[in-house]
Design an enzyme around this catalytic site. Sequence first.
Site, mmCIF file in Angstrom:
data_model
loop_
_atom_site.group_PDB
_atom_site.id
_atom_site.type_symbol
_atom_site.label_atom_id
_atom_site.label_comp_id
_atom_site.label_asym_id
_atom_site.label_seq_id
_atom_site.Cartn_x
_atom_site.Cartn_y
_atom_site.Cartn_z
ATOM 1 N N HIS A 1 0.855 -1.199 0.000
ATOM 2 C CA HIS A 1 0.000 0.000 0.000
ATOM 3 C C HIS A 1 0.892 1.251 0.000
ATOM 4 O O HIS A 1 1.960 1.254 0.610
ATOM 5 C CB HIS A 1 -0.919 -0.008 1.226
ATOM 6 C CG HIS A 1 -1.953 1.062 1.164
ATOM 7 N ND1 HIS A 1 -1.697 2.362 1.535
ATOM 8 C CD2 HIS A 1 -3.233 1.039 0.724
ATOM 9 C CE1 HIS A 1 -2.792 3.093 1.334
ATOM 10 N NE2 HIS A 1 -3.734 2.312 0.843
ATOM 11 N N GLU B 1 -3.840 2.302 -7.297
ATOM 12 C CA GLU B 1 -4.238 3.380 -6.395
ATOM 13 C C GLU B 1 -3.359 4.602 -6.627
ATOM 14 O O GLU B 1 -2.262 4.693 -6.052
ATOM 15 C CB GLU B 1 -4.093 2.922 -4.940
ATOM 16 C CG GLU B 1 -4.963 1.738 -4.586
ATOM 17 C CD GLU B 1 -5.304 1.725 -3.097
ATOM 18 O OE1 GLU B 1 -6.495 1.681 -2.787
ATOM 19 O OE2 GLU B 1 -4.385 1.791 -2.257
HETATM 20 P P1 PGA Z 1 -9.563 5.998 0.365
HETATM 21 O O1 PGA Z 1 -8.336 4.976 0.575
HETATM 22 O O2 PGA Z 1 -10.696 5.204 -0.199
HETATM 23 O O3 PGA Z 1 -9.840 6.535 1.739
HETATM 24 O O4 PGA Z 1 -9.083 7.053 -0.586
HETATM 25 C C1 PGA Z 1 -8.064 3.984 -0.375
HETATM 26 C C2 PGA Z 1 -6.863 3.185 0.054
HETATM 27 O O5 PGA Z 1 -5.934 3.746 0.647
HETATM 28 O O6 PGA Z 1 -6.807 1.957 -0.188
#
Ligand code: PGA
Length: 249
Positions: A95, A167
């Site tokens: 992540h 992401e």
């Molecule tokens: P968020 O986070 O939906 O709060 O933007 C997504 C993530 O970090 O996986």
Amino acid sequence: MRRPVIAGNWKMFKTQAEARAFVIALKPLVANSSHCDIVIGAPFTALAAAVDAARGSAIGIAAQNMHWEKEGAFTGEISAKMIVEAGCSHVIIGHSERRQFFGETDVTVNKKVKAALDAELVPIVCVGELLAERESGRTEMVLETQFIGGMAGLTAQQFSRIIIAYEPVWAIGTGRTATPEMAAEAHRFLRQVAAAKFSPERAAALRILYGGSVKPDNIKGLMAQVEIDGALVGGASLDANSFASIVNF
Ligand code: PGA
């Protein structure tokens, strides 16, 4: 047809009691949601409670990180075996918050991916560019480097068990979502990279989730893109009703 995955990432939220209450509230809301895999990434201390509460449902529980060694003198770390024993089916690896704050690199992501696969966990591997990287036209280079580094040395067979989460870092927790088209473009690119590294068939079967400010009101637009196979949801996964409406997009 790729089966969608809707995964929550609670980050450092929820005690055991809160995790249990959430799962109990979520269960009836997703009892008929057989159209997708449902996963919740809970903190280590709440994993067993979440697993216990999820019994009898299709909800899978994920850890949010792990160490790559089986055991050893690694103070504060948790192994894949410990996560499996807690009853988890998945683990989130790489992540951006781990990359940004805890020194995660493509090399450590790769070691963790291999250890997770060895332990029969499904790795949800996160990749994504920073705002500065997007603005300077380096998005594809960054995604390719993270993908190739993270997947290094995997057999095609091992790769078939991986889930990728795209992401964009600038969209995480900011309320600033990538447009469905922007996300789809990045997913298409990742699929091309996967096809070149493994095979077109493996790439076609790869599930790529989008993450970054996914909410009940934007999930439908994202899921309308054939390239988007699901979502990794942070903030909006903390409330059972909100998460359920994302699951039931
Ligand atoms: P968020 O986070 O939906 O709060 O933007 C997504 C993530 O970090 O996986």
